[in-house]
Design a protein around this motif. Structure first.
Motif, mmCIF file in Angstrom:
data_model
loop_
_atom_site.group_PDB
_atom_site.id
_atom_site.type_symbol
_atom_site.label_atom_id
_atom_site.label_comp_id
_atom_site.label_asym_id
_atom_site.label_seq_id
_atom_site.Cartn_x
_atom_site.Cartn_y
_atom_site.Cartn_z
ATOM 1 N N UNK A 1 -18.104 -19.893 39.434
ATOM 2 C CA UNK A 1 -19.328 -19.625 40.210
ATOM 3 C C UNK A 1 -19.937 -20.936 40.722
ATOM 4 N N UNK A 2 -20.024 -21.943 39.842
ATOM 5 C CA UNK A 2 -20.631 -23.227 40.225
ATOM 6 C C UNK A 2 -19.780 -23.972 41.255
ATOM 7 N N UNK A 3 -18.447 -23.822 41.156
ATOM 8 C CA UNK A 3 -17.554 -24.427 42.162
ATOM 9 C C UNK A 3 -17.874 -23.840 43.537
ATOM 10 N N UNK A 4 -18.037 -22.499 43.591
ATOM 11 C CA UNK A 4 -18.346 -21.832 44.868
ATOM 12 C C UNK A 4 -19.689 -22.300 45.423
ATOM 13 N N UNK A 5 -20.694 -22.421 44.539
ATOM 14 C CA UNK A 5 -22.026 -22.849 44.979
ATOM 15 C C UNK A 5 -21.996 -24.287 45.485
ATOM 16 N N UNK A 6 -21.266 -25.148 44.746
ATOM 17 C CA UNK A 6 -21.250 -26.577 45.081
ATOM 18 C C UNK A 6 -20.395 -26.895 46.310
ATOM 19 N N UNK A 7 -19.235 -26.220 46.415
ATOM 20 C CA UNK A 7 -18.256 -26.608 47.436
ATOM 21 C C UNK A 7 -18.286 -25.757 48.698
ATOM 22 N N UNK A 8 -18.944 -24.609 48.654
ATOM 23 C CA UNK A 8 -19.064 -23.781 49.858
ATOM 24 C C UNK A 8 -17.716 -23.360 50.415
ATOM 25 N N UNK A 9 -17.540 -23.507 51.734
ATOM 26 C CA UNK A 9 -16.315 -22.999 52.382
ATOM 27 C C UNK A 9 -15.056 -23.753 51.962
ATOM 28 N N UNK A 10 -15.192 -24.846 51.212
ATOM 29 C CA UNK A 10 -14.011 -25.577 50.721
ATOM 30 C C UNK A 10 -13.213 -24.761 49.700
ATOM 31 N N UNK A 11 -13.768 -23.633 49.232
ATOM 32 C CA UNK A 11 -13.022 -22.785 48.276
ATOM 33 C C UNK A 11 -12.001 -21.901 48.996
ATOM 34 N N UNK A 12 -12.091 -21.781 50.321
ATOM 35 C CA UNK A 12 -11.240 -20.836 51.059
ATOM 36 C C UNK A 12 -9.747 -20.974 50.772
ATOM 37 N N UNK A 13 -9.175 -22.206 50.778
ATOM 38 C CA UNK A 13 -7.724 -22.300 50.523
ATOM 39 C C UNK A 13 -7.309 -21.813 49.133
ATOM 40 N N UNK A 14 -8.267 -21.785 48.189
ATOM 41 C CA UNK A 14 -7.938 -21.421 46.800
ATOM 42 C C UNK A 14 -8.625 -20.114 46.388
ATOM 43 N N UNK B 1 -18.433 -30.256 39.380
ATOM 44 C CA UNK B 1 -18.446 -31.580 40.030
ATOM 45 C C UNK B 1 -17.070 -32.241 39.889
ATOM 46 N N UNK B 2 -16.459 -32.106 38.705
ATOM 47 C CA UNK B 2 -15.110 -32.666 38.485
ATOM 48 C C UNK B 2 -14.112 -32.006 39.439
ATOM 49 N N UNK B 3 -14.225 -30.681 39.615
ATOM 50 C CA UNK B 3 -13.330 -29.955 40.537
ATOM 51 C C UNK B 3 -13.498 -30.455 41.966
ATOM 52 N N UNK B 4 -14.744 -30.718 42.365
ATOM 53 C CA UNK B 4 -14.966 -31.196 43.736
ATOM 54 C C UNK B 4 -14.447 -32.620 43.914
ATOM 55 N N UNK B 5 -14.460 -33.409 42.818
ATOM 56 C CA UNK B 5 -13.994 -34.804 42.904
ATOM 57 C C UNK B 5 -12.468 -34.900 42.881
ATOM 58 N N UNK B 6 -11.833 -34.097 42.017
ATOM 59 C CA UNK B 6 -10.377 -34.218 41.822
ATOM 60 C C UNK B 6 -9.584 -33.146 42.566
ATOM 61 N N UNK B 7 -10.274 -32.142 43.116
ATOM 62 C CA UNK B 7 -9.594 -31.049 43.814
ATOM 63 C C UNK B 7 -9.472 -29.825 42.922
#
Length: 352
Positions: free
Chosen positions: A253-266, A218-224
């Motif tokens: 793993x949780x970043x991928x589940x939470x953020x979906x396709x937003x992981x593509x650039x990273x 959740x912190x990763x999705x909030x701060x990038x």
């Protein structure tokens, strides 16, 4: 004919008592009615709702008649917050709305200590209903927005109360938990959040590590994601304990589940951070790495095959050497990577 039913008075249904009544009942049948705060009207501008018996531990001080102007300033603040929280928890919708607005506008005047010392214990109450919890979560959310960086000293306490919501059975509770942690991260900043959650990363209890991984996502999705990549790299390669490596890879793993396709650039960076886990000496770490890779592949579909080139061979070897849960994880990873390939390569892997 001689049969006579045994009648136990304490177990007889009381038709006057609704199962949804807010009043409790003692074993001897005595009703505990909600208590009215002395000196306050039940309706009008200065009205306070009645206090339920189970809330006496939190709002009992309001039943003591005192002259507010004679109290020290800090105690006046605490009493005022207590009244506002009582209105939010037990009041009518108009009363609740007004109290919520007041507590939000005066949050900086009350200060974080006075607010959180009353809100957090109340939120942990075992008798709290879903609707009441939702209202208190809303209070924290709005208060965080107003207090901004003043919350830094209370991050650990707030996380201790809010993090368990991330694994709650109720979908809406999980959403509320994510929202609060997201706002907390924006208010407190990356360094404070990492400092508060760092001790839980290598906790022996797997449930604690699971909740911590979700909170970090959740912190990763909030701060990038880029802000957490150096930290993730260090945790995933930790030599101190396999628990830390396991949690670091679970965060990915949780970043991928939470953020979906937003992981593509990273995507490439995230795969590189965790790929060594496929060769880890601990089977638990190897399994979670394969699951994290499958989550990344699922999130990035139908793109990103280039990022997975470095793990294909290791996954293939792992499928030949593992069994049970580990084998299932490796198969799942390959199963999600094959659809990202072009038709020719995918055909080769399917035949193999």
């Amino acid at each position: 004919p001689e049969y006579k039913p045994v009648k136990v008075p304490s177990k007889k249904n009381n038709p006057s008592q609704s199962p949804f009544s807010s009043s409790a009942q003692l074993p001897d049948g005595t009703n505990l009615r909600p208590l009215e705060v002395p000196g306050t009207p039940l309706s009008g501008p200065g009205a306070l709702p009645a206090i339920k018996p189970e809330d006496l531990g939190y709002f009992g001080a309001l039943l003591q008649p005192v002259e507010e102007k004679d109290l020290p300033l800090q105690e006046q603040k605490e009493r005022k917050i207590m009244m506002l929280l009582l209105k939010i928890k037990n009041g009518t919708p108009p009363m609740r709305k007004s109290a919520l607005r007041t507590i939000t506008e005066k949050a900086r005047d009350f200060g974080p200590a006075a607010l959180f010392n009353q809100i957090l214990p109340l939120l942990m109450s075992p008798t709290l209903e879903d609707q009441e919890r939702h209202l208190l979560v809303k209070v924290i959310d709005r208060v965080l927005y107003k207090l901004d960086d003043l919350v830094r000293n209370y991050v650990q306490k707030i996380l201790a109360v809010i993090s368990p919501l991330l694994i709650d059975e109720d979908y809406y509770a999980r959403v509320e938990g994510r929202e609060i942690i997201s706002n907390l991260a924006k208010a407190a900043g990356k360094a404070t959040m990492i400092t508060a959650m760092r001790p839980s990363i290598d906790n022996p209890d797997e449930n604690v590590r699971n909740v911590t991984a979700r909170a970090f996502a959740v912190v990763a999705s909030a701060l990038g994601i880029p802000t957490l990549i150096p930290f993730l790299k260090a945790v995933c390669q930790s030599k101190l304990s396999y628990q830390a490596r396991h949690t670091g890879i679970k965060i990915v793993q949780q970043i991928a589940i939470l953020m979906g396709c937003a992981v593509l650039p990273h995507l490439k960076s995230l795969v590189q951070i965790i790929e060594h886990g496929l060769r880890d000496e601990q089977q638990k770490v190897r399994t979670i790495t394969a699951l994290a890779i499958s989550a990344l592949a699922e999130a990035s579909s139908p793109y990103g095959i280039d990022a997975f080139d470095i793990v294909l061979e290791q996954l293939w070897d792992g499928m030949r050497t593992h069994s049970g849960r580990a084998l299932a994880a490796f198969l799942k990873a390959i199963g999600f990577i094959i659809p990202l390939m072009d038709a020719e390569d995918a055909g080769v892997y399917v035949k193999m």
